[in-house]
Design a protein around this motif. Structure first.
Motif, PDB file in Angstrom:
ATOM      1  N   LEU A 206       7.781 -51.162  52.651  1.00  0.00           N
ATOM      2  CA  LEU A 206       7.695 -50.318  53.839  1.00  0.00           C
ATOM      3  C   LEU A 206       6.511 -50.864  54.625  1.00  0.00           C
ATOM      4  N   GLY A 207       6.783 -51.516  55.745  1.00  0.00           N
ATOM      5  CA  GLY A 207       5.695 -52.155  56.484  1.00  0.00           C
ATOM      6  C   GLY A 207       6.150 -52.734  57.803  1.00  0.00           C
ATOM      7  N   ASP A 208       5.297 -53.571  58.354  1.00  0.00           N
ATOM      8  CA  ASP A 208       5.519 -54.175  59.658  1.00  0.00           C
ATOM      9  C   ASP A 208       6.610 -55.242  59.572  1.00  0.00           C
ATOM     10  N   PRO A 209       7.746 -55.017  60.245  1.00  0.00           N
ATOM     11  CA  PRO A 209       8.841 -55.988  60.180  1.00  0.00           C
ATOM     12  C   PRO A 209       8.441 -57.382  60.678  1.00  0.00           C
ATOM     13  N   ALA A 210       7.600 -57.458  61.686  1.00  0.00           N
ATOM     14  CA  ALA A 210       7.183 -58.764  62.201  1.00  0.00           C
ATOM     15  C   ALA A 210       6.421 -59.544  61.138  1.00  0.00           C
TER      16      ALA A 210
ATOM     17  N   GLU B 139      13.637 -49.906  60.785  1.00  0.00           N
ATOM     18  CA  GLU B 139      13.228 -51.309  60.800  1.00  0.00           C
ATOM     19  C   GLU B 139      12.008 -51.578  59.908  1.00  0.00           C
ATOM     20  N   ALA B 140      11.254 -50.541  59.546  1.00  0.00           N
ATOM     21  CA  ALA B 140      10.060 -50.715  58.716  1.00  0.00           C
ATOM     22  C   ALA B 140      10.378 -50.745  57.220  1.00  0.00           C
ATOM     23  N   PHE B 141      11.575 -50.328  56.851  1.00  0.00           N
ATOM     24  CA  PHE B 141      11.963 -50.335  55.444  1.00  0.00           C
ATOM     25  C   PHE B 141      12.843 -51.558  55.205  1.00  0.00           C
ATOM     26  N   MET B 142      12.329 -52.491  54.399  1.00  0.00           N
ATOM     27  CA  MET B 142      12.980 -53.790  54.246  1.00  0.00           C
ATOM     28  C   MET B 142      13.186 -54.147  52.778  1.00  0.00           C
TER      29      MET B 142
ATOM     30  N   SER C   6       9.038 -59.978  57.648  1.00  0.00           N
ATOM     31  CA  SER C   6      10.255 -60.782  57.834  1.00  0.00           C
ATOM     32  C   SER C   6       9.985 -62.264  57.585  1.00  0.00           C
ATOM     33  N   ARG C   7       8.760 -62.701  57.744  1.00  0.00           N
ATOM     34  CA  ARG C   7       8.458 -64.124  57.517  1.00  0.00           C
ATOM     35  C   ARG C   7       8.567 -64.516  56.050  1.00  0.00           C
TER      36      ARG C   7
END
Length: 167
Positions: free
Chosen positions: A111-115, A139-142, A118-119
């Protein structure tokens, strides 16, 4: 920079780091509780040349659809302010991924910053049929699969360890 597993002697330094980096002591209390309750799957530290702990990352188990599938939750991740922008957090995440994959864990959620996340290959958890227990921006849950298809037989609500409910 040395990345290694947390040792017993690191616990006070980790506690101080967490209290220094985060605005409240909640994350420090979380890490202590996860450790005490046996919910610490993997805890890594980054040490400077003097052996000082300047970064920390912890993984703990999550349940998917009320089932323990081996999926891990990444949280918390922190680096001392004097050591940011040097790739330390990225080194911690990559080492964590390598270790979890080596031990046969199938996947990870965050749970965090997608930008930022995502890297590392994180994708929206909804793409895998996963949703967070808490009301958070989608979008914050990945999620990230260590092995392709790790979520094919797994979907539903993801619940972190009960210690996270105290945050």
């Amino acid at each position: 920079m040395l990345i290694r597993s947390e040792a017993l002697a690191d616990q006070l330094a980790i506690d101080r780091l967490l209290k220094n980096v985060f605005p409240t002591e909640a994350e420090a209390a979380l890490v202590r509780a996860l450790r005490e309750n046996g919910h610490n799957t993997l805890s890594l530290v980054a040490c400077n040349d003097d052996g000082e702990v300047v970064g920390h990352l912890m993984f703990s188990p999550v349940q998917v659809g009320e089932t323990d599938t081996g999926v891990q939750g990444l949280a918390p991740l922190c680096v001392h302010p004097d050591y940011r922008q040097q790739g330390i957090a990225a080194q911690l995440v990559r080492e964590g991924f390598d270790t979890l994959n080596e031990f046969g864990y199938p996947a990870c959620v965050v749970l965090g910053d997608p930008a930022y996340y995502s890297r590392f290959g994180f994708k929206p958890a909804a793409d895998f049929g996963l949703r967070c227990k808490w009301d958070v921006p989608a979008e914050a849950f990945m999620a990230f699969e260590f092995a392709q298809g790790a979520f094919e037989q797994t979907s539903g609500e993801v619940a972190y360890c009960p210690e996270f409910d105290e945050l």
